[in-house]
Design a protein around this motif. Structure first.
Motif, mmCIF file in Angstrom:
data_model
loop_
_atom_site.group_PDB
_atom_site.id
_atom_site.type_symbol
_atom_site.label_atom_id
_atom_site.label_comp_id
_atom_site.label_asym_id
_atom_site.label_seq_id
_atom_site.Cartn_x
_atom_site.Cartn_y
_atom_site.Cartn_z
ATOM 1 N N PHE B 291 0.877 -1.180 0.000
ATOM 2 C CA PHE B 291 0.000 0.000 0.000
ATOM 3 C C PHE B 291 0.903 1.214 0.000
ATOM 4 C CE2 PHE B 291 -4.471 -1.162 0.694
ATOM 5 C CZ PHE B 291 -4.328 -2.535 0.697
ATOM 6 N N TYR B 292 0.855 1.975 -1.101
ATOM 7 C CA TYR B 292 1.726 3.140 -1.204
ATOM 8 C C TYR B 292 0.869 4.397 -1.201
ATOM 9 C CZ TYR B 292 5.411 6.244 -2.708
ATOM 10 O OH TYR B 292 6.308 7.262 -2.748
ATOM 11 N N GLY B 293 1.414 5.478 -0.703
ATOM 12 C CA GLY B 293 0.700 6.745 -0.693
ATOM 13 C C GLY B 293 1.417 7.731 0.203
ATOM 14 N N LEU B 294 0.922 8.971 0.205
ATOM 15 C CA LEU B 294 1.518 9.976 1.067
ATOM 16 C C LEU B 294 1.110 9.718 2.507
ATOM 17 C CD1 LEU B 294 0.740 13.226 -0.962
ATOM 18 C CD2 LEU B 294 2.867 11.920 -0.905
ATOM 19 N N VAL B 295 1.849 10.335 3.430
ATOM 20 C CA VAL B 295 1.429 10.273 4.826
ATOM 21 C C VAL B 295 0.045 10.914 4.926
ATOM 22 C CG1 VAL B 295 1.916 11.177 7.127
ATOM 23 C CG2 VAL B 295 3.773 10.324 5.697
ATOM 24 N N GLY B 296 -0.893 10.220 5.548
ATOM 25 C CA GLY B 296 -2.248 10.757 5.655
ATOM 26 C C GLY B 296 -3.177 10.298 4.546
ATOM 27 N N ALA B 297 -2.689 9.408 3.673
ATOM 28 C CA ALA B 297 -3.532 8.931 2.582
ATOM 29 C C ALA B 297 -4.541 7.891 3.062
ATOM 30 C CB ALA B 297 -2.677 8.345 1.464
ATOM 31 N N ASP B 470 4.150 -8.175 -4.654
ATOM 32 C CA ASP B 470 3.555 -8.743 -5.856
ATOM 33 C C ASP B 470 2.689 -7.711 -6.561
ATOM 34 O OD1 ASP B 470 3.835 -11.022 -3.793
ATOM 35 O OD2 ASP B 470 3.635 -12.064 -5.718
ATOM 36 N N ARG B 471 2.000 -6.949 -5.722
ATOM 37 C CA ARG B 471 1.086 -5.935 -6.254
ATOM 38 C C ARG B 471 1.175 -4.703 -5.383
ATOM 39 N NH1 ARG B 471 -4.470 -7.134 -5.687
ATOM 40 N NH2 ARG B 471 -3.943 -8.903 -4.361
ATOM 41 N N ILE B 472 0.804 -3.559 -5.933
ATOM 42 C CA ILE B 472 0.742 -2.338 -5.132
ATOM 43 C C ILE B 472 -0.608 -1.665 -5.350
ATOM 44 C CG2 ILE B 472 1.652 0.012 -4.869
ATOM 45 C CD1 ILE B 472 4.401 -1.037 -5.527
ATOM 46 N N TYR B 473 -1.248 -1.320 -4.229
ATOM 47 C CA TYR B 473 -2.409 -0.430 -4.301
ATOM 48 C C TYR B 473 -1.909 0.957 -3.940
ATOM 49 C CZ TYR B 473 -5.579 -4.481 -4.155
ATOM 50 O OH TYR B 473 -6.252 -5.636 -4.420
ATOM 51 N N VAL B 474 -2.277 1.955 -4.748
ATOM 52 C CA VAL B 474 -1.874 3.316 -4.425
ATOM 53 C C VAL B 474 -3.076 4.027 -3.815
ATOM 54 C CG1 VAL B 474 -0.935 5.480 -5.272
ATOM 55 C CG2 VAL B 474 -0.288 3.324 -6.360
ATOM 56 N N MET B 475 -2.859 4.635 -2.668
ATOM 57 C CA MET B 475 -3.951 5.354 -2.003
ATOM 58 C C MET B 475 -3.729 6.847 -2.080
ATOM 59 S SD MET B 475 -5.128 3.205 1.339
ATOM 60 C CE MET B 475 -6.574 4.250 1.536
ATOM 61 N N TYR B 476 -4.833 7.564 -2.223
ATOM 62 C CA TYR B 476 -4.779 9.021 -2.237
ATOM 63 C C TYR B 476 -6.054 9.527 -1.574
ATOM 64 C CZ TYR B 476 -4.705 13.795 -3.986
ATOM 65 O OH TYR B 476 -4.721 15.166 -4.067
ATOM 66 N N GLN B 477 -5.903 10.343 -0.564
ATOM 67 C CA GLN B 477 -7.027 10.914 0.173
ATOM 68 C C GLN B 477 -8.081 9.876 0.540
ATOM 69 O OE1 GLN B 477 -8.373 14.340 -2.013
ATOM 70 N NE2 GLN B 477 -6.656 15.563 -1.265
ATOM 71 N N GLY B 478 -7.656 8.778 1.105
ATOM 72 C CA GLY B 478 -8.583 7.794 1.632
ATOM 73 C C GLY B 478 -9.136 6.810 0.619
ATOM 74 N N LYS B 479 -8.725 6.954 -0.639
ATOM 75 C CA LYS B 479 -9.244 6.029 -1.661
ATOM 76 C C LYS B 479 -8.111 5.248 -2.298
ATOM 77 C CE LYS B 479 -12.946 8.935 -3.304
ATOM 78 N NZ LYS B 479 -13.073 10.005 -4.259
ATOM 79 N N PHE B 497 0.478 8.914 -9.052
ATOM 80 C CA PHE B 497 -0.836 8.582 -8.488
ATOM 81 C C PHE B 497 -0.898 8.967 -7.015
ATOM 82 C CE2 PHE B 497 -1.624 5.764 -12.146
ATOM 83 C CZ PHE B 497 -2.961 6.069 -12.375
ATOM 84 N N ALA B 498 0.183 8.701 -6.320
ATOM 85 C CA ALA B 498 0.191 8.953 -4.871
ATOM 86 C C ALA B 498 0.020 10.433 -4.555
ATOM 87 C CB ALA B 498 1.482 8.433 -4.250
#
Lengths: 322, 506
Positions: B291-297, B470-479, B497-498
């Motif tokens: 799960f990748y994203g900014l802090v607070g995603a 294996d896979r990455i989900y990118v999260m942004y603003q809770g989604k 995306f992040a």
């Protein structure tokens, strides 16, 4: 080597204080080291130590219970009126239920409403004391049956019943806290509530149960106390709360939670009682006695701190990851 | 100009002994004027001890300190300040309910005399503060209270505070540990400005890629000994790692991609006020899902909701196809889910308790058969994991607080291995951990996936997450706004995306 000695000295400091007091009083007064007086000290320590165990459990979980003295009064006053009407079992049960109820309310207001333990139990302290006054209406209940009086003032094989009761209570609580899952979870909760919850432990349950046990302990001590006094009134037990905090601190359970324990508190309660008893025998005024108790509390905290500083200096001895 | 090559600070044969341990063994360090000198080493290598001696926090047992070629004695923090040595700590020393100017000038407020009474000259103080902030291009109001600032802004204030007196040498202790990518860029800009002004910076960091970006020279310490000083531009990352750990770490990310098995965890329509919005995902046996994203995603929130710590407003969680009816941490553990939280010390460990007590905390029934503690069993089990995970501790009774970050993390890991969890959530598993321990943790994660465990991995380190999953989900603003398979990993795409600017190509 020297540092190890210091460490040992700090670890067993309470024993040294105990031995010091013991030998000091023995030298100063011929009446101190007599069998009746020694038995008397233990009997005096019994009630205090049992209340202090409850206080210790609360403090180990990172809380405090300021309501113990008042819950003791309320439960024993209500119990007294039933005892007086004759049925001992009813009286004892009613007393225990009232204590349990007050304790669970403490636990619920801390976990479910989110009050701090200080506030929740401080509030309960006023409520329980107030209700005790209302219930008694300024009167006293005295003169209980001989069977009930045996619990607090009887003797068996020349030793007061209170000493047996204290011994059983101590063994049971030491066993529970050191040897059972529940005990482990009490310490874990006090050490770090979040981490313990995130290990799958229902920490709310632990905290509610601890305050319920405290209520129960207060009620038990209340019953023994009125049995010993052969009387119940609303003002009893006011000193117990603060004295039990003192015994806990002198024993070496820190306010930060997760450390210390019932066994240490036993030592603390004996030191407290020994001090008072010895000073009484020596004819020291009660004003001075208060000051001395305060000094001993500060001194044991000083030892605590020295121990911490000492450990902190050793922090750098952390092994390196390879 | 030749200024660039002047040695401003020289430490010679610094030795420091703590009871039973030689923390620094004749360590030397030379810092030139206007350079960024990186101090590199694993946890416990002696970096912090050396810096604390330089700042006057510790007293050295041997060796000499020269500033501008003159030998100096530093007996306290004040001495170090007078010599122009400033430090920015990992943990901030700011007063939360005071404003920025008051914090920056704490203890050295400009004074004026009114009728012989010495008072603080407020107008001068705020004016000087503004000038200072402007000179560093820090865009924060000098009247703002510190408690209202973000982590990065607090750090800027710390820097400004250090620079408010004449600083020649500025020590930064892992300044980027808690910063996001953008904030790191900003910090690096400030460092460049300071360099241009001739300030020397001693930069302590674990992050090798940062050293390439910002450092001029690197000095490596290992086990309290000086290993060497090299020019950043002539040295490869591999060589630095080798100097640091004393052996070569072949490939940090060694992932064997397994055939994935059954679906282990399925989350559908998870919503938690505004922090998580309609999040759905699946993790299979043998899979590491990032799960990748900014802090607070919202990544940590997803993890904690799955684990039952937060109560979702909507959504369901399925473990091996079975819907969980009750969501609490207790239920999660019963359903064989484990969580290595982001904040190890606050959430993962009871740090006042011993290694063995921490290891067994989530599976107490194993060492309390029939409800009563079997101490031998507890010791035996913990010893097994101490050995298996190579936890560096003298014994199982050691208090966890005294272990290094990497070893603490291994203790948390041991806790979940003992529960035999099928689904393990790793939230920032390698933050603040040295590279040697990192490699070990990666290896264990790979090992676990091979054994068919399902792993959810949250990380802000793009290299790490791409290297292991294996896979990455990118999260942004809770989604969840994008999903990548490891065959299609593309760093720029994932990052875009992040930060909310992503568009999937192809």
């Amino acid at each position: 080597m020297a540092s190890n000695n210091i460490k040992l000295l700090i670890k067993y400091a309470r024993f040294f204080i105990l031995i010091l007091l013991f030998s000091g009083f023995s030298l100063l007064s011929p009446h101190f080291l007599t069998f009746p007086n020694q038995v008397n000290i233990l009997a005096q320590a019994a009630l205090l130590s049992m209340v202090s165990y409850g206080m210790t459990l609360a403090i180990v979980t990172g809380g405090i219970d300021l309501s113990m003295g008042s819950v003791l009064a309320l439960s024993s006053c209500i119990a007294a009126s039933f005892l007086k009407s004759g049925n001992i079992i009813d009286g004892i049960l009613i007393g225990l239920i009232i204590g349990l109820l007050c304790g669970s309310i403490n636990g619920l207001s801390i976990t479910k409403i989110g009050l701090s333990p200080f506030i929740a139990t401080y509030g309960m302290d006023w409520v329980a004391r107030g209700l005790a006054y209302v219930y008694m209406g300024g009167t006293q209940i005295y003169g209980f049956s001989a069977v009930f009086r045996f619990l607090g003032s009887g003797q068996f094989l020349g030793v007061p019943a209170l000493i047996y009761e204290m011994a059983i209570m101590t063994i049971v609580l030491v066993f529970i806290t050191y040897k059972t899952i529940y005990g482990r979870n009490i310490y874990a909760t006090g050490s770090n509530k979040t981490a313990t919850r995130l290990s799958g432990v229902n920490t709310d349950k632990i905290i509610i149960s601890i305050y319920s046990i405290n209520g129960l302990l207060s009620a038990i001590v209340g019953l023994l106390y009125i049995s010993r006094l052969n009387a119940a009134e609303a003002v009893i037990g006011t000193d117990f709360t603060l004295n039990s905090i003192a015994a806990t601190l002198i024993g070496g359970t820190p306010f930060s939670g997760g450390e210390g324990g019932v066994a240490q508190t036993f030592i603390g309660a004996v030191i407290m009682t020994l001090l008072t008893n010895g000073m009484n025998i020596l004819g020291i005024s009660s004003y001075w006695q208060n000051a001395v108790v305060g000094f001993v509390i500060l001194f044991s905290l000083f030892i605590e701190k020295t121990g911490k500083v000492f450990n902190r200096n050793r922090l750098e001895m952390v092994p390196k990851s390879k | 100009m030749s200024i660039k090559n002047d040695i401003i600070l020289r430490l010679e044969n610094i030795t420091k002994e703590f009871p039973g341990v030689l923390a620094l063994d004749r360590v030397s360090l030379e810092v030139k004027q206007g350079e960024v000198h990186v101090l590199l080493g694993e946890n416990g290598a002696g970096k912090s001890t050396l810096m604390k001696i330089l700042c006057g926090v510790y007293k050295k047992d041997g060796g000499k300190i020269f500033i501008d070629n003159k030998e100096v004695t530093i007996n306290g923090v004040k001495d170090a300040e007078k010599l122009g040595i400033g430090i920015i700590h990992q943990e901030f020393n700011l007063l939360p309910f005071r404003d920025i100017a008051q914090n920056i000038f704490l203890g050295k407020e400009p004074r004026k005399n009114i009728k012989l009474v010495d008072v603080i000259d407020r107008s001068v103080m705020y004016k000087k503060c503004r000038e200072l902030l402007d000179s560093l291009e820090i865009n924060i109001n000098e009247y703002a209270l510190v408690k209202d600032l973000g982590v990065a802004q607090k750090q800027m204030v710390e820097i400004a505070k250090a620079l408010s007196s004449e600083v020649k040498i500025l020590i930064m202790d892992e300044p980027t540990a808690t910063l996001t990518k953008n904030e790191i860029d900003k910090l690096f800009n400030i460092i460049k400005q300071l360099k241009a002004k001739g300030v020397s910076i001693i930069y302590i960091s674990h992050r090798l890629e940062e050293i390439k970006m910002i450092g001029d020279r690197v000095t490596v310490l290992r086990d309290g000994k000086y290993i060497g000083t090299v020019e950043v531009c002539d040295t490869s990352t591999d060589e630095l790692v080798k100097m640091m750990v004393g052996r070569k770490i072949e490939n940090l990310y060694n992932r064997t991609y397994n055939k994935i098995g059954k679906e282990a965890l399925r989350v559908e329509g998870l919503t938690l006020d505004k922090r998580i919005r309609d999040v759905s995902f699946k993790i299979h046996e043998g899979e590491i899902v990032g799960f990748y994203g900014l802090v607070g995603a919202g990544r940590t929130e997803v993890a904690k909701t799955v684990f039952g710590e937060y109560k979702p407003d909507k959504g369901s969680i399925f473990v091996f196809g079975r819907k969980l009816s009750k969501l609490t941490p207790t239920e999660a553990v019963k359903n064989k889910i484990g969580l290595l939280p982001e904040d190890r010390k606050e959430e993962g460990l009871t740090i006042k308790m011993s290694v063995k007590q921490n290891i067994v905390q989530a599976s107490l029934k194993k060492v309390f058969p029939s409800g009563i503690l079997k101490e031998d069993l507890e010791l035996e089990i913990s010893k097994k994991y101490i050995k298996e995970l190579n936890i560096a501790t003298p014994d199982a009774h050691k208090i966890v607080k005294n272990l290094s970050g990497g070893n603490q993390q291994k203790v948390v890991l041991a806790k979940w291995l003992l529960t035999e969890s099928d689904i393990i959530i790793f939230d920032e598993p390698t933050r603040g951990i040295d590279v040697g321990a990192k490699a070990e943790i990666y290896e264990i994660m790979d090992e676990l996936a091979k054994k068919g465990r399902a792993i959810m991995m949250i990380s802000s380190d793009i290299k790490e997450i791409m290297g292991l999953t294996d896979r990455i989900y990118v999260m942004y603003q809770g989604k969840i706004i994008a999903e990548f398979d490891h065959q299609n990993y593309n760093q720029e795409e994932i990052i875009s995306f992040a930060i909310g600017k992503g568009e999937k190509h192809g």
